[in-house]
Design an enzyme around this catalytic site. Structure first.
Site, PDB file in Angstrom:
ATOM      1  N   ARG A 247      -3.384   4.027   0.861  1.00  0.00           N
ATOM      2  CA  ARG A 247      -2.913   3.104   1.882  1.00  0.00           C
ATOM      3  C   ARG A 247      -1.388   3.087   1.863  1.00  0.00           C
ATOM      4  NH1 ARG A 247      -7.188   3.422   3.843  1.00  0.00           N
ATOM      5  NH2 ARG A 247      -8.652   1.779   4.462  1.00  0.00           N
TER       6      ARG A 247
ATOM      7  N   GLU B 236       1.295   1.881  10.185  1.00  0.00           N
ATOM      8  CA  GLU B 236       0.596   2.803  11.094  1.00  0.00           C
ATOM      9  C   GLU B 236       0.300   2.145  12.442  1.00  0.00           C
ATOM     10  OE1 GLU B 236      -2.925   4.587   9.451  1.00  0.00           O
ATOM     11  OE2 GLU B 236      -1.952   5.018   7.551  1.00  0.00           O
TER      12      GLU B 236
ATOM     13  N   HIS C 248      -3.348  10.254   9.031  1.00  0.00           N
ATOM     14  CA  HIS C 248      -4.442   9.522   8.384  1.00  0.00           C
ATOM     15  C   HIS C 248      -5.765  10.272   8.577  1.00  0.00           C
ATOM     16  CE1 HIS C 248      -5.772   5.225   7.063  1.00  0.00           C
ATOM     17  NE2 HIS C 248      -6.558   6.152   6.524  1.00  0.00           N
TER      18      HIS C 248
END
Length: 329
Positions: A244, A273, A291
């Site tokens: 993360r 993000e 991602h």
């Protein structure tokens, strides 16, 4: 499935085979356009749904959950991480939260290893040079020199399923395995992985060639790699993150790479993000991915099957197998 059956609302487009199975089993409302729901739309969804199926990009915070109707009793996350969901508020409202653990381990570990290889060896830089029309005159003994992987020290932050899968792959490439974790692994697993435990994260960071972040994002791990800790890294060290983005102080990382205080980074996740620090995008020493660590067809279908099992088990009156408890975070 009749219209009076419990309503399952899915927030994003899922693989066709998963959606087809959901239509067979449930009274389901899908999102074929795959348009991310706004906060107002999420609130409307929780006011109608008996079961909500969000993804990691949906912020199911206290405000959203507090607006849920009394019929909402299950949030079945399509994903392993649940840092986008206020678990405590859900628990207080009597809402069960489930996730999809285990099925993404190998895919994410593969991508982690790809970044561990590609950043020091300048793989993306070399590929971009050729694809963007660079004038290549042939092999040269001093051009595009990277760093050897074999024999280097890899420090893994978070030695759960994914961290251990990364360690197994890294051993095959001749890396020395080191790790920091909330709890030390059993002697048997340490022996299997030839892994050295560091109780002090600071000391591990100062001694590694490559750092791999594989821990979840929780309040305790927010900016775990802070500006202070990043300064402990050697100037020739690399950072890889497929966990993360919030675990790393992204602005500090970008500044230090630009200043040559850290050799480079391989990042599949970002703190804000889909926004990415412009310095990271411009740096030739950084590989950035959108991602996609878990983005395999097989993995997404496995995730969908987990979601279906959790929903079906719950609707049948049983405790779903992948229930998330606050104490697990």
């Amino acid at each position: 499935m009749t219209a009076n059956s419990p309503l399952v609302i899915v927030t994003r487009k899922l693989p066709d085979v998963v959606e087809a199975r959901m239509r067979e089993l449930f009274n389901v409302r899908l999102n074929p356009q795959d348009k991310p729901l706004t906060k107002d739309e999420l609130i409307h969804a929780v006011q109608e749904a008996d079961v909500l199926v969000p993804t990691v990009t949906d912020r199911i915070d206290r405000t959203v959950i507090s607006m849920a109707g009394p019929q909402l009793k299950l949030i079945s996350q399509f994903g392993t991480g649940v840092d986008n969901i206020d678990i405590e508020t859900a628990r207080n409202r009597g809402i069960i939260v489930t996730n999809t653990p285990g099925v993404l381990t190998e895919d994410t570990a593969d991508m982690t290893m790809a970044l561990i290889l590609s950043v020091p060896r300048r793989v993306m830089e070399g590929s971009s040079f050729l694809k963007n029309g660079g004038e290549w005159t042939g092999w040269s003994p001093t051009w595009m020199l990277g760093h050897r992987i074999y024999g280097k020290k890899l420090g893994i932050i978070g030695m759960g399923r994914i961290g251990q899968a990364v360690a197994r792959r890294a051993r095959a490439f001749g890396l020395s395995i080191h790790y920091h974790n909330r709890r030390r692994l059993s002697p048997a697993i340490e022996a299997e992985l030839s892994a050295t435990y560091w109780d002090s994260l600071d000391q591990m960071l100062a001694n590694m060639d490559i750092i791999s972040v594989n821990c979840p994002h929780t309040p305790a791990t927010y900016h775990l790699l802070s500006a202070r800790r990043l300064k402990l890294l050697r100037p020739d060290a690399f950072v890889v993150n497929t966990a993360r983005g919030e675990v790393i102080d992204e602005n500090a990382l970008a500044r230090m790479i630009e200043a040559g205080e850290i050799a480079g980074a391989g990042l599949d996740v970002f703190e804000n993000e889909p926004a990415i620090n412009p310095k990271l995008l411009k740096s030739k020493n950084v590989v950035v991915l959108p991602h996609m660590g878990s983005a395999t067809i097989e993995g997404r279908i496995d995730m969908g099957e987990k979601v279906i099992i959790n929903i079906k088990t719950f609707l049948d009156g049983h405790n779903p197998p992948d229930r998330v408890h606050p104490a697990m975070l």
